[in-house]
Design an enzyme around this catalytic site. Structure first.
Site, PDB file in Angstrom:
ATOM      1  CG  HIS A 171      -1.738   1.254   1.353  1.00 25.22           C
ATOM      2  ND1 HIS A 171      -1.603   2.156   2.392  1.00 25.22           N
ATOM      3  CD2 HIS A 171      -2.715   1.761   0.547  1.00 25.22           C
ATOM      4  CE1 HIS A 171      -2.454   3.146   2.235  1.00 25.22           C
ATOM      5  NE2 HIS A 171      -3.146   2.930   1.130  1.00 25.22           N
ATOM      6  CB  SER A 172       0.948   4.234   0.341  1.00 25.21           C
ATOM      7  OG  SER A 172       1.400   5.555   0.256  1.00 25.21           O
ATOM      8  CG  LEU A 173       7.270   4.481   0.757  1.00 29.59           C
ATOM      9  CD1 LEU A 173       7.791   5.128  -0.512  1.00 29.59           C
ATOM     10  CD2 LEU A 173       7.813   5.201   1.989  1.00 29.59           C
TER      11      LEU A 173
ATOM     12  CB  SER B  26       2.992  -0.370  -3.871  1.00 26.31           C
ATOM     13  OG  SER B  26       3.016   1.038  -4.045  1.00 26.31           O
TER      14      SER B  26
ATOM     15  CG  PHE C 286      -3.749  -2.429  -2.425  1.00 29.01           C
ATOM     16  CD1 PHE C 286      -4.260  -3.046  -3.547  1.00 29.01           C
ATOM     17  CD2 PHE C 286      -3.491  -3.206  -1.297  1.00 29.01           C
ATOM     18  CE1 PHE C 286      -4.516  -4.407  -3.558  1.00 29.01           C
ATOM     19  CE2 PHE C 286      -3.735  -4.565  -1.305  1.00 29.01           C
ATOM     20  CZ  PHE C 286      -4.239  -5.167  -2.439  1.00 29.01           C
TER      21      PHE C 286
END
EC number: 3.1.1.3
Length: 706
Positions: free
Chosen positions: A377-379, A381, A500
């Site tokens: 999720h976010s960073l 990923s 995500f």
């Protein structure tokens, strides 16, 4: 003999409870002696005889039934103790271990799908795969309602036993209004089977040694878990088909409720279990599938335990303290990842944690034969993307190094010699160089190709060294703008990578990467899905970097109920209606204009008029741009012609967008932050993950979504 709890349990008051237990025994013994005397004096009573003792003995079995215990564990939520029931299967296993007659010391019972272990003798619950405070476990039979909410709190096991014995005697003798005193000097009165109350202790009564009285607002007392309002789940399937590691983004909190990655992944897992029952029902009935296990990976805590927080605190200004603390604890994680020192710490933590958890998972699940996927999720990923692009295929490292020379993740077209000389203001020498056949390499102005961090032109192992290694005075460029980092190797090959709300596309662009070669793929991972909410301010697309010359929409994720959201269907319907009205209006105006400008021949032949009206549809069909400027034809082409987005996801589409909720469409900015944190409880997101995972095993949804 069942094993009692050890240590820390409440003890009964010597003056009240002990004497009360003695009185219970004496009353029961007197009842038995009177029954014996009655049977001796009248060994064969008539059918009309009806003594009170005989009625009690006859009704005791039907009136009293032993209470069914249920096991609970205690969690600290919002600085308050909350007792949460185990699911029915785990509670049954704990009860069987409790009644096994074996010594409970050292007895460990796995619960919650194997993610927690309960040490039965200690009455404590421990997390298996991550660090978490241990929680108290209790075998619960009697409950009272709490002060500030409607949740019931279980009594201690020892005092619950006293309550149960008192209740049994009251039912058997039909003598109610029994009064008990708890170890905390609280009064419990059993008025009847349906009315039992709990009174708070009276302040100051201990100073004079007086007995507590019934004062204050009474609390409700309930016997048995079936009489209280609490949700008890059935449990999880034992079979695990697939394992997914979930890596969080910036900061310790992962949603608007400031919950940890463990709690958010728990929600994600719960949603997946519900969707398996509704969308994979046939496969479950045929025992083809079990469940997918999602395990969190935490890198924030190890990063901020390096002492960097102390260093930051020394230089942080004292004003707006809370905002600065939030910045240091959350937003600075982005800068940490772009630092050579802390980037190494982050990638080492993520990779080593996934390897450690995977090894431990195999030890606890030796029969596991499924695959492994990863999600970020976010960073998180971006961290996984960089790790995946720097993996090597153990089956063919040499071949992959040779092939990597032909796999391009470039920055666009290479400038010619003439263009380079023009930039250097040496254009007048171009003819001389061309005549002498002097190329860019001979002149030493050949621009070095950007090395991709994704496995294309990956430097040799010897080049993966500390950030002190330099090339031309700069940090060693290991690809897409990253400084020198030695990326650890994963001990497994992920099947699918789910991102995500991912900023991967933005970071690659900022690092100087303009496009991704369509032939590029991860060295060890076959699939890649970039999932995002349309209003997510952190999310960026990937497909335009693979095919920059084509504009096309991302794949719309179907609603988990198998349809488009109502407001989206209404919006598309209105759009089509407006286009139809526009086309009809233009056609009507054209007809009117032609009739207005037509020459006034009164003797116009009917045959000529018929020929003209027949020719108009032909002319209209020959020039559709007059009616609809190629909008319909372009849309048809997009629907018919497949879009080639390269091999990063095995030839499948990469970008997948969620459907916004109706309330979110009213104001995009108002729901922007929430959109970035919506994935943990999004049924549409979880269903896409499950669908793609089970498709690799040849298992599909009961009904395809549209």
């Amino acid at each position: 003999m069942p094993c009692p709890p050890q240590g820390g349990q409440e003890s009964l008051r010597s003056g009240g409870a002990a004497s009360f237990l003695l009185s219970l025994e004496s009353e029961m013994s007197s009842v038995q002696s009177q029954q014996e005397q009655l049977s001796q004096s009248d060994p064969s009573p008539s059918s009309n005889s009806c003594s009170s003792f005989e009625l009690i003995d006859m009704d005791a079995g039907s009136l009293y039934e032993p209470v069914s215990p249920h096991w609970f564990y205690c969690k600290i939520i919002d600085s308050k103790e909350t007792w949460i029931p185990f699911n029915s299967e785990d509670s049954q296993q704990l009860e069987e271990a409790y009644n096994s007659g074996k010594d409970c010391n050292g007895r460990v019972v796995p619960t919650d799908g194997g993610r927690y272990d309960v040490h039965l003798g200690e009455r404590m619950r421990y997390a298996v795969y991550w660090d978490e405070l241990a929680s108290e476990v209790r075998r619960c039979t009697w409950f009272y309602k709490g002060d500030k909410d409607n949740k019931y709190v279980p009594y201690s096991e020892s005092f619950s036993q006293v309550l149960e014995e008192t209740y049994m005697l009251a039912v058997t003798l039909d003598e109610w209004k029994k009064k008990l005193e708890s170890p905390n000097r609280e009064i419990i009165i059993l008025h009847n089977p349906k009315l039992m109350v709990h009174y708070q202790p009276v302040a100051g009564s201990d100073d004079w040694g007086s007995a507590p009285t019934e004062q204050g607002r009474p609390r409700t007392v309930k016997r048995g878990v079936e009489n209280i309002s609490v949700d008890i789940h059935c449990g999880e399937p034992l079979q695990i088909d697939h394992l997914v590691f979930v890596v969080h983004g910036i900061g310790p909190a992962c949603d608007l409720r400031f919950r940890s990655i463990v709690q958010c992944v728990n929600d994600f897992r719960s949603v997946s279990l519900n969707l398996l029952q509704t969308h994979f029902k046939k496969a479950q009935e045929n025992q083809q599938i079990g469940r997918v296990e999602f395990l969190p990976v935490n890198w924030h805590s190890p990063l901020h335990s390096t002492g960097v927080d102390v260093d930051l605190q020394r230089i942080t200004l004292p004003s707006i303290n809370r905002l600065r603390h939030f910045t240091n604890d959350t937003i600075l994680d982005v800068f940490f990842y772009n630092s050579p020192t802390y980037c190494q710490t982050i990638v080492d933590t993520v990779a080593s944690e996934m390897n450690r958890i995977y090894t431990l998972f195999l030890q606890r699940n030796p029969d596991f034969k499924g695959g492994v996927s990863i999600a970020g999720h976010s960073l998180g990923s971006l961290i996984l993307f960089d790790i995946l692009t720097n993996q090597k295929d153990s089956l063919g490292d040499i071949d992959s190094e040779k092939d990597s020379l032909n796999i391009v993740m470039d920055q666009g077209d290479t400038p010619t010699l003439e263009e380079d000389l023009k930039k250097l203001q040496l254009s007048e020498f171009f003819d001389i160089f061309e005549k002498e056949k002097v190329d860019k390499e001979a002149l030493g102005i050949n621009r070095p190709t950007l090395q991709p961090a994704s496995g294309a032109n990956i430097p040799k192992e010897s080049e993966f060294c500390s950030s002190s290694n330099t090339r031309n005075g700069d940090y060693l460029d290991v690809g897409i703008g990253q400084v020198s980092v030695k990326y650890p190797r994963l001990i497994y090959k992920p099947e699918i990578f789910f991102a995500f709300g991912s900023p991967i596309g933005m970071f690659l662009t900022v690092r100087g990467l303009k496009r991704i070669d369509p032939n590029y793929r991860f060295p060890t991972c076959k699939g890649f899905f970039n999932i995002y909410h349309p209003f997510d301010p952190v999310a960026y697309r990937i497909e335009p970097m693979v095919v920059p010359g084509v504009e096309f929409e991302p794949m719309l994720i179907p609603h988990h109920k198998g349809r488009k959201r109502m407001h989206l269907e209404l919006r598309e319907g209105l759009t089509r209606m407006s286009m139809d009205l526009k086309n009809n209006l233009l056609g009507s105006l054209r007809m009117a204009w032609k009739s207005f400008t037509r020459a006034p021949y009164p003797a116009l032949q009917v045959s000529e008029a018929a020929e003209e009206t027949e020719a108009e549809p032909e002319s209209t069909s020959e020039k559709p741009s007059d009616v609809n400027p190629e909008e319909t034809s372009v849309a048809d082409k997009e629907e018919v012609l497949p879009i080639n987005v390269g091999m990063l996801n095995g030839g499948q589409r990469i970008d997948y967008v969620l459907q916004e909720k109706p309330i979110e469409s009213f104001n995009e900015y108002l729901f922007a932050l929430q959109s970035h944190l919506c994935y943990w409880e999004s049924e549409d997101t979880v269903l896409l993950v499950l669908k793609e995972i089970y498709q690799t095993q040849g298992i599909f949804l009961d009904q395809p979504l549209q």
